[in-house]
Design a protein around this motif. Structure first.
Motif, PDB file in Angstrom:
ATOM      1  N   GLY A 144     -19.397  35.978 -41.332  1.00 37.12           N
ATOM      2  CA  GLY A 144     -18.829  36.192 -40.006  1.00 37.12           C
ATOM      3  C   GLY A 144     -19.531  35.347 -38.978  1.00 37.12           C
ATOM      4  N   VAL A 145     -19.155  35.553 -37.725  1.00 33.03           N
ATOM      5  CA  VAL A 145     -19.715  34.809 -36.602  1.00 33.03           C
ATOM      6  C   VAL A 145     -20.364  35.790 -35.644  1.00 33.03           C
ATOM      7  CG1 VAL A 145     -19.156  33.410 -34.566  1.00 33.03           C
ATOM      8  CG2 VAL A 145     -18.046  32.923 -36.760  1.00 33.03           C
ATOM      9  N   GLY A 146     -21.549  35.446 -35.166  1.00 35.49           N
ATOM     10  CA  GLY A 146     -22.236  36.279 -34.188  1.00 35.49           C
ATOM     11  C   GLY A 146     -22.599  35.497 -32.951  1.00 35.49           C
TER      12      GLY A 146
ATOM     13  N   TRP B  22     -15.141  38.229 -39.756  1.00 39.56           N
ATOM     14  CA  TRP B  22     -15.352  39.029 -38.550  1.00 39.56           C
ATOM     15  C   TRP B  22     -16.075  38.183 -37.508  1.00 39.56           C
ATOM     16  CZ3 TRP B  22     -20.566  39.046 -37.820  1.00 39.56           C
ATOM     17  CH2 TRP B  22     -21.373  38.957 -38.950  1.00 39.56           C
ATOM     18  N   VAL B  23     -16.007  38.656 -36.259  1.00 38.74           N
ATOM     19  CA  VAL B  23     -16.717  38.021 -35.148  1.00 38.74           C
ATOM     20  C   VAL B  23     -17.302  39.128 -34.281  1.00 38.74           C
ATOM     21  CG1 VAL B  23     -16.549  36.529 -33.120  1.00 38.74           C
ATOM     22  CG2 VAL B  23     -15.101  36.075 -35.110  1.00 38.74           C
ATOM     23  N   ILE B  24     -18.544  38.962 -33.837  1.00 35.46           N
ATOM     24  CA  ILE B  24     -19.105  39.868 -32.847  1.00 35.46           C
ATOM     25  C   ILE B  24     -19.613  39.054 -31.659  1.00 35.46           C
ATOM     26  CG2 ILE B  24     -19.700  41.768 -34.391  1.00 35.46           C
ATOM     27  CD1 ILE B  24     -22.526  40.777 -34.507  1.00 35.46           C
ATOM     28  N   ASN B  25     -19.450  39.609 -30.478  1.00 40.68           N
ATOM     29  CA  ASN B  25     -19.970  39.029 -29.240  1.00 40.68           C
ATOM     30  C   ASN B  25     -20.751  40.146 -28.564  1.00 40.68           C
ATOM     31  OD1 ASN B  25     -20.501  37.375 -27.049  1.00 40.68           O
ATOM     32  ND2 ASN B  25     -18.435  37.482 -26.196  1.00 40.68           N
ATOM     33  N   ALA B  26     -22.075  40.023 -28.579  1.00 43.59           N
ATOM     34  CA  ALA B  26     -22.939  41.132 -28.194  1.00 43.59           C
ATOM     35  C   ALA B  26     -23.638  40.863 -26.868  1.00 43.59           C
ATOM     36  CB  ALA B  26     -23.987  41.375 -29.282  1.00 43.59           C
ATOM     37  N   THR B  27     -23.573  41.835 -25.974  1.00 41.75           N
ATOM     38  CA  THR B  27     -24.337  41.785 -24.743  1.00 41.75           C
ATOM     39  C   THR B  27     -25.819  41.972 -25.036  1.00 41.75           C
ATOM     40  OG1 THR B  27     -22.526  42.600 -23.376  1.00 41.75           O
ATOM     41  CG2 THR B  27     -24.743  42.965 -22.549  1.00 41.75           C
TER      42      THR B  27
ATOM     43  N   LEU C 249     -16.083  43.446 -31.149  1.00 39.76           N
ATOM     44  CA  LEU C 249     -15.983  43.234 -32.591  1.00 39.76           C
ATOM     45  C   LEU C 249     -14.543  42.911 -32.966  1.00 39.76           C
ATOM     46  CD1 LEU C 249     -16.804  43.445 -35.605  1.00 39.76           C
ATOM     47  CD2 LEU C 249     -16.492  45.938 -35.398  1.00 39.76           C
ATOM     48  N   TRP C 250     -14.361  41.765 -33.636  1.00 42.64           N
ATOM     49  CA  TRP C 250     -13.085  41.414 -34.244  1.00 42.64           C
ATOM     50  C   TRP C 250     -13.211  41.603 -35.745  1.00 42.64           C
ATOM     51  CZ3 TRP C 250     -15.207  38.819 -30.193  1.00 42.64           C
ATOM     52  CH2 TRP C 250     -14.395  38.499 -29.100  1.00 42.64           C
ATOM     53  N   ARG C 251     -12.451  42.534 -36.308  1.00 41.76           N
ATOM     54  CA  ARG C 251     -12.349  42.662 -37.774  1.00 41.76           C
ATOM     55  C   ARG C 251     -11.061  41.951 -38.174  1.00 41.76           C
ATOM     56  NH1 ARG C 251     -15.712  46.418 -40.293  1.00 41.76           N
ATOM     57  NH2 ARG C 251     -16.807  47.872 -38.888  1.00 41.76           N
ATOM     58  N   LEU C 252     -11.179  40.818 -38.805  1.00 44.07           N
ATOM     59  CA  LEU C 252      -9.996  40.026 -39.112  1.00 44.07           C
ATOM     60  C   LEU C 252      -9.191  40.700 -40.222  1.00 44.07           C
ATOM     61  CD1 LEU C 252     -11.613  36.472 -39.055  1.00 44.07           C
ATOM     62  CD2 LEU C 252     -10.632  37.795 -37.172  1.00 44.07           C
ATOM     63  N   PRO C 253      -7.868  40.735 -40.103  1.00 43.95           N
ATOM     64  CA  PRO C 253      -7.038  41.374 -41.125  1.00 43.95           C
ATOM     65  C   PRO C 253      -7.112  40.665 -42.467  1.00 43.95           C
ATOM     66  CG  PRO C 253      -5.680  40.219 -39.514  1.00 43.95           C
ATOM     67  CD  PRO C 253      -7.072  40.217 -38.976  1.00 43.95           C
ATOM     68  N   ALA C 254      -7.461  39.391 -42.458  1.00 43.25           N
ATOM     69  CA  ALA C 254      -7.666  38.612 -43.675  1.00 43.25           C
ATOM     70  C   ALA C 254      -8.657  37.517 -43.339  1.00 43.25           C
ATOM     71  CB  ALA C 254      -6.348  38.005 -44.175  1.00 43.25           C
ATOM     72  N   PRO C 255      -9.415  37.019 -44.317  1.00 41.01           N
ATOM     73  CA  PRO C 255     -10.342  35.919 -44.018  1.00 41.01           C
ATOM     74  C   PRO C 255      -9.604  34.737 -43.405  1.00 41.01           C
ATOM     75  CG  PRO C 255     -10.778  36.822 -46.194  1.00 41.01           C
ATOM     76  CD  PRO C 255      -9.496  37.443 -45.731  1.00 41.01           C
ATOM     77  N   MET C 256     -10.261  34.077 -42.450  1.00 47.80           N
ATOM     78  CA  MET C 256      -9.681  32.941 -41.761  1.00 47.80           C
ATOM     79  C   MET C 256     -10.634  31.751 -41.855  1.00 47.80           C
ATOM     80  SD  MET C 256      -8.024  34.709 -38.337  1.00 47.80           S
ATOM     81  CE  MET C 256      -6.763  33.452 -38.156  1.00 47.80           C
ATOM     82  N   ARG C 257     -10.066  30.555 -41.727  1.00 45.41           N
ATOM     83  CA  ARG C 257     -10.864  29.340 -41.655  1.00 45.41           C
ATOM     84  C   ARG C 257     -11.362  29.204 -40.231  1.00 45.41           C
ATOM     85  NH1 ARG C 257     -13.633  26.334 -45.268  1.00 45.41           N
ATOM     86  NH2 ARG C 257     -13.620  24.098 -44.801  1.00 45.41           N
TER      87      ARG C 257
END
Length: 219
Positions: A77-79, A45-50, A21-29
């Motif tokens: 976010g991105v999953g 945010w981004v998640i990469n799930a097994t 899990l990446w919780r971004l400190p501020a929204p990003m493009r």
């Protein structure tokens, strides 16, 4: 690495399954080809799930939405999903570009080879997932260009690993950059930031591809 992901886990079918899990400190493009949050837009945010190699759901977007809700992730976010144990992620940096890759090579393919296209599209585990952070703003065209460059660097790494493959059928790329500042127009391999991204991705994929792989479900 200021964007270092958190390694956590979720409970599913009575199992504790790892997740990045990446919780971004501020929204990003960002730009992504992921099942959730694909396309171009602002991301938080981004998640990469097994998932197990037996994964057979044909609704990865809904599944990832459920996972995000379970972690109280708000906003866009991105999953991403992978059959690789995400505890085996590989990180690389080059010129302030940061890259993480989970490298699953169980089903490598050549993109232009003849393939039997399944009637029902399902998400097949295996998968090379790449998440890249560029420290300067990229134009939308440069974001697209960066995905091309990253994909070319991935293919180069596979070739150097001795694989007659360009990737797997379910590979995903995510590139994130700041929302503000002058926009870089290019993300190709001869541009400053494209070159940094290419070298970091090449190193991460080559290192990850050289490691012995044990699918999470077989551990």
């Amino acid at each position: 690495m200021p964007f270092k992901p958190i390694l956590t886990a979720r409970q599913e079918d009575g199992e504790s399954i790892p997740l990045l899990l990446w919780r971004l400190p501020a929204p990003m493009r960002g730009i992504s080809s992921g099942p959730l949050g694909g396309g171009i837009g602002d991301r938080e945010w981004v998640i990469n799930a097994t998932v197990p190699m037996s994964y057979a759901r044909n609704d990865p977007q809904e599944h990832l939405t459920e996972l995000a809700g379970g972690m109280a992730l708000d906003g866009p976010g991105v999953g991403l999903l992978t059959g690789v144990d995400v505890t085996e992620r590989v990180a690389a940096t080059d010129g302030a570009v940061e890259v993480w890759a989970t490298v699953g090579l169980g089903r490598p393919i050549l993109a232009a080879a003849a393939h039997e296209i399944p009637r029902q599209q399902t998400h097949t585990p295996g998968t090379i997932n790449i998440v890249a952070f560029v420290p300067v703003r990229l134009s939308d065209a440069a974001l697209v260009n960066a995905v091309m460059t990253i994909t070319e660097a991935k293919a180069q790494a596979l070739w150097e690993l001795g694989l007659a493959a360009t990737g797997t059928a379910t590979d995903a790329v995510t590139v994130l950059c700041p929302q503000d500042g002058p926009a870089e127009a290019y993300g190709g391999p001869l541009s400053k930031w494209g070159a940094h991204a290419a070298r970091a991705v090449h190193r991460a994929v080559k290192e990850g591809g050289a490691r012995p792989k044990i699918p999470w479900s077989e551990r």
